[in-house]
Scaffold this motif. Structure first.
Motif, PDB file in Angstrom:
ATOM      1  N   ASP A   1     -59.991 -58.190  31.862  1.00 15.84           N
ATOM      2  CA  ASP A   1     -60.988 -58.761  30.840  1.00 15.84           C
ATOM      3  C   ASP A   1     -61.828 -59.702  31.687  1.00 15.84           C
ATOM      4  OD1 ASP A   1     -60.479 -56.688  29.151  1.00 15.84           O
ATOM      5  OD2 ASP A   1     -60.029 -58.051  27.415  1.00 15.84           O
ATOM      6  N   GLU A   2     -63.283 -59.744  31.795  1.00 18.19           N
ATOM      7  CA  GLU A   2     -63.890 -60.754  32.304  1.00 18.19           C
ATOM      8  C   GLU A   2     -64.099 -61.925  31.305  1.00 18.19           C
ATOM      9  OE1 GLU A   2     -67.154 -60.107  34.853  1.00 18.19           O
ATOM     10  OE2 GLU A   2     -66.295 -58.459  35.796  1.00 18.19           O
ATOM     11  N   VAL A   3     -63.923 -63.442  31.701  1.00 17.11           N
ATOM     12  CA  VAL A   3     -64.302 -64.294  30.807  1.00 17.11           C
ATOM     13  C   VAL A   3     -65.599 -64.866  31.416  1.00 17.11           C
ATOM     14  CG1 VAL A   3     -63.430 -66.673  30.002  1.00 17.11           C
ATOM     15  CG2 VAL A   3     -61.779 -64.679  30.733  1.00 17.11           C
ATOM     16  N   MET A   4     -66.574 -65.254  30.622  1.00 15.44           N
ATOM     17  CA  MET A   4     -67.803 -65.733  30.943  1.00 15.44           C
ATOM     18  C   MET A   4     -67.833 -67.239  30.899  1.00 15.44           C
ATOM     19  SD  MET A   4     -70.037 -63.307  31.750  1.00 15.44           S
ATOM     20  CE  MET A   4     -71.619 -63.583  31.261  1.00 15.44           C
ATOM     21  N   VAL A   5     -68.122 -67.998  31.766  1.00 11.04           N
ATOM     22  CA  VAL A   5     -68.236 -69.371  31.639  1.00 11.04           C
ATOM     23  C   VAL A   5     -69.412 -69.945  32.137  1.00 11.04           C
ATOM     24  CG1 VAL A   5     -67.082 -71.679  32.352  1.00 11.04           C
ATOM     25  CG2 VAL A   5     -65.765 -69.507  32.341  1.00 11.04           C
ATOM     26  N   SER A   6     -69.985 -70.822  31.333  1.00  8.73           N
ATOM     27  CA  SER A   6     -71.228 -71.243  31.419  1.00  8.73           C
ATOM     28  C   SER A   6     -71.275 -72.446  32.649  1.00  8.73           C
ATOM     29  CB  SER A   6     -72.249 -71.859  30.224  1.00  8.73           C
ATOM     30  OG  SER A   6     -71.252 -72.750  29.693  1.00  8.73           O
ATOM     31  N   PRO A   7     -71.942 -72.376  33.827  1.00 12.53           N
ATOM     32  CA  PRO A   7     -71.748 -73.094  34.701  1.00 12.53           C
ATOM     33  C   PRO A   7     -71.904 -74.828  34.495  1.00 12.53           C
ATOM     34  CG  PRO A   7     -73.939 -71.927  35.261  1.00 12.53           C
ATOM     35  CD  PRO A   7     -73.179 -71.432  33.944  1.00 12.53           C
ATOM     36  N   LEU A   8     -71.100 -75.453  35.108  1.00 13.40           N
ATOM     37  CA  LEU A   8     -71.246 -77.253  34.837  1.00 13.40           C
ATOM     38  C   LEU A   8     -72.313 -77.843  35.397  1.00 13.40           C
ATOM     39  CD1 LEU A   8     -69.563 -79.142  33.283  1.00 13.40           C
ATOM     40  CD2 LEU A   8     -68.176 -79.655  35.289  1.00 13.40           C
ATOM     41  N   ILE A   9     -72.428 -77.173  36.753  1.00 12.19           N
ATOM     42  CA  ILE A   9     -73.828 -77.832  37.462  1.00 12.19           C
ATOM     43  C   ILE A   9     -74.412 -76.472  38.336  1.00 12.19           C
ATOM     44  CG2 ILE A   9     -72.648 -80.109  37.964  1.00 12.19           C
ATOM     45  CD1 ILE A   9     -72.085 -78.969  40.758  1.00 12.19           C
ATOM     46  N   ARG A  10     -75.616 -77.039  38.802  1.00 11.07           N
ATOM     47  CA  ARG A  10     -76.397 -76.220  39.272  1.00 11.07           C
ATOM     48  C   ARG A  10     -76.916 -76.587  40.512  1.00 11.07           C
ATOM     49  NH1 ARG A  10     -82.064 -74.380  39.380  1.00 11.07           N
ATOM     50  NH2 ARG A  10     -82.174 -72.265  39.820  1.00 11.07           N
ATOM     51  N   THR A  11     -76.785 -75.907  41.810  1.00  8.13           N
ATOM     52  CA  THR A  11     -76.936 -76.504  42.848  1.00  8.13           C
ATOM     53  C   THR A  11     -77.960 -75.426  43.751  1.00  8.13           C
ATOM     54  OG1 THR A  11     -76.316 -77.346  45.313  1.00  8.13           O
ATOM     55  CG2 THR A  11     -75.228 -75.475  44.528  1.00  8.13           C
ATOM     56  N   THR A  12     -78.947 -76.009  44.350  1.00  9.05           N
ATOM     57  CA  THR A  12     -79.691 -75.244  45.009  1.00  9.05           C
ATOM     58  C   THR A  12     -79.833 -75.713  46.493  1.00  9.05           C
ATOM     59  OG1 THR A  12     -81.931 -76.648  44.903  1.00  9.05           O
ATOM     60  CG2 THR A  12     -81.327 -75.261  42.938  1.00  9.05           C
ATOM     61  N   ILE A  13     -79.134 -76.529  47.153  1.00  8.12           N
ATOM     62  CA  ILE A  13     -79.363 -76.913  48.432  1.00  8.12           C
ATOM     63  C   ILE A  13     -78.087 -76.630  49.482  1.00  8.12           C
ATOM     64  CG2 ILE A  13     -80.679 -78.911  48.075  1.00  8.12           C
ATOM     65  CD1 ILE A  13     -78.143 -80.682  48.490  1.00  8.12           C
ATOM     66  N   SER A  14     -76.925 -76.285  48.983  1.00  2.00           N
ATOM     67  CA  SER A  14     -75.846 -76.107  49.967  1.00  2.00           C
ATOM     68  C   SER A  14     -74.832 -75.271  49.347  1.00  2.00           C
ATOM     69  CB  SER A  14     -75.463 -77.393  50.420  1.00  2.00           C
ATOM     70  OG  SER A  14     -74.682 -77.942  49.375  1.00  2.00           O
ATOM     71  N   ASP A  15     -74.246 -74.559  50.403  1.00  4.33           N
ATOM     72  CA  ASP A  15     -73.045 -73.894  49.693  1.00  4.33           C
ATOM     73  C   ASP A  15     -71.771 -73.985  50.764  1.00  4.33           C
ATOM     74  OD1 ASP A  15     -71.338 -71.542  49.095  1.00  4.33           O
ATOM     75  OD2 ASP A  15     -73.154 -70.576  48.264  1.00  4.33           O
ATOM     76  N   ASP A  16     -70.646 -74.047  50.286  1.00  9.72           N
ATOM     77  CA  ASP A  16     -69.373 -74.461  51.293  1.00  9.72           C
ATOM     78  C   ASP A  16     -68.475 -73.416  51.068  1.00  9.72           C
ATOM     79  OD1 ASP A  16     -68.727 -75.117  48.534  1.00  9.72           O
ATOM     80  OD2 ASP A  16     -66.962 -75.925  49.403  1.00  9.72           O
ATOM     81  N   ARG A  17     -68.826 -72.267  50.444  1.00 14.27           N
ATOM     82  CA  ARG A  17     -67.812 -71.133  50.134  1.00 14.27           C
ATOM     83  C   ARG A  17     -67.426 -70.324  51.287  1.00 14.27           C
ATOM     84  NH1 ARG A  17     -70.400 -68.927  44.567  1.00 14.27           N
ATOM     85  NH2 ARG A  17     -71.973 -69.178  46.487  1.00 14.27           N
TER      86      ARG A  17
END
Ligand code: ACO
Ligand code: LMR
Length: 260
Positions: A1-17
């Motif tokens: 089952d998928e669990v939906m979590v609302s994001p704690l922060i939103r970023t629009t500048i960078s991604d390190d994944r």
């Protein structure tokens, strides 16, 4: 089952994944290998914009000119004082950084905001100065403790000369220089200062007003780190102010009255 979590922060500048950071989507290594430089990274992270070569050159020059201004200014002095008290690098730099504010180095954002407001609303210099006097106080970006018409700030002349040699429109810089013409006649140290010059230029090349103090903070961090390392290298001793530098204006020693 998928669990939906609302994001704690939103970023629009960078991604390190991935395997390396992406700045506004662009992989750091690709930026390097295609010849982009530090000012381009600033453009991406502060304004989500791949700036031009010409804009990058302007930012590079702003950084080089404002990296340091000797040990006596509020920021460097605070860092040196901390270094001599044995405080570590990041805290000593933070001590210097705390000094960056409306009088020293931190007038860039407000200078940009007010010059832009004046230009956008087509104010005359006289109207602008009256508006500032009534609503704000000292004009951010104008005035210097030691630089004046007789002792000009070469950094300002250098930056203005360079930007003026380019084929770009500079309405804010032109306005700021007109302001200086009037204020410096009133008092000869009321010149366009480094904060005001970089503010006007950066607004003219489209940087958001809220990012502007960042340019001084970033550049001067180079100097603050230098001052800390310099004191460390010399194994400097604790600083204690000498009494002769203090005007002791407190009441003379007197008898404490009985407790009532
Ligand atoms: N606009 C209008 N009047 C001013 C300004 C200004 N920006 N700066 C000083 N004055 C006036 C003062 O009101 C005062 O007038 P008075 O003699 O009639 O009372 C007179 O000039 C002297 O003012 P001081 O505050 O004593 O001047 P000081 O040499 O200490 O000020 C300072 C230097 C703090 C930079 C001041 O000019 C100022 O606040 N400027 C605006 C902020 C700013 O741009 N700071 C960045 C400086 S550059 C840097 O830090 C890298
Ligand atoms: C600076 O760059 O630190 C200055 O313009 C401030 C000063 O007093 O020299």
């Amino acid at each position: 089952d998928e669990v939906m979590v609302s994001p704690l922060i939103r970023t629009t500048i960078s991604d390190d994944r991935g395997d390396e950071p992406c700045y506004d989507g662009y992989p750091a290594s690709e930026l390097i290998n295609k010849g982009y430089e530090i000012p381009h990274v600033i453009g991406l992270l502060w304004d989500k914009r791949l700036i031009s070569k010409q804009e990058a050159e302007i930012i590079k020059r702003i950084m080089m000119l404002s990296a340091d201004h000797g040990p006596c200014v509020s920021g460097a002095y605070a860092t040196i004082l901390a270094a001599c008290a044995g405080i570590g690098l990041s805290q000593s730099v933070a001590a210097g950084m705390i000094m960056i504010g409306p009088r020293f180095g931190g007038a860039v954002t407000d200078a940009g905001r007010f010059f832009k407001y004046a230009v956008d609303s087509k104010m005359s210099v006289d109207e602008f100065l009256a508006y500032m006097k009534k609503n704000h106080g000292p004009v951010p970006g104008i005035g210097h403790r030691v630089k004046s018409l007789r002792n000009p700030d070469k950094r300002v002349k250098e930056l203005v000369g360079y930007v003026k040699s380019l084929n770009i429109k500079t309405p804010c810089l032109d306005f700021a220089l007109e302001v200086e013409k009037i204020t410096s006649v009133k008092k000869d140290n009321l010149i366009l200062n480094v904060d005001g010059t970089m503010a006007a230029v950066l607004v003219d090349i489209g940087f958001p007003v809220d990012s502007l103090n960042g340019f001084f903070i970033l550049s001067r961090t180079i100097g603050l780190i230098g001052h800390w390392v310099d004191q460390k290298r010399q194994d400097s001793r604790l600083i204690r102010l000498f009494d002769y530098l203090v005007n002791y204006a407190a009441p003379k020693r007197r008898e404490v009255p009985p407790l009532k």
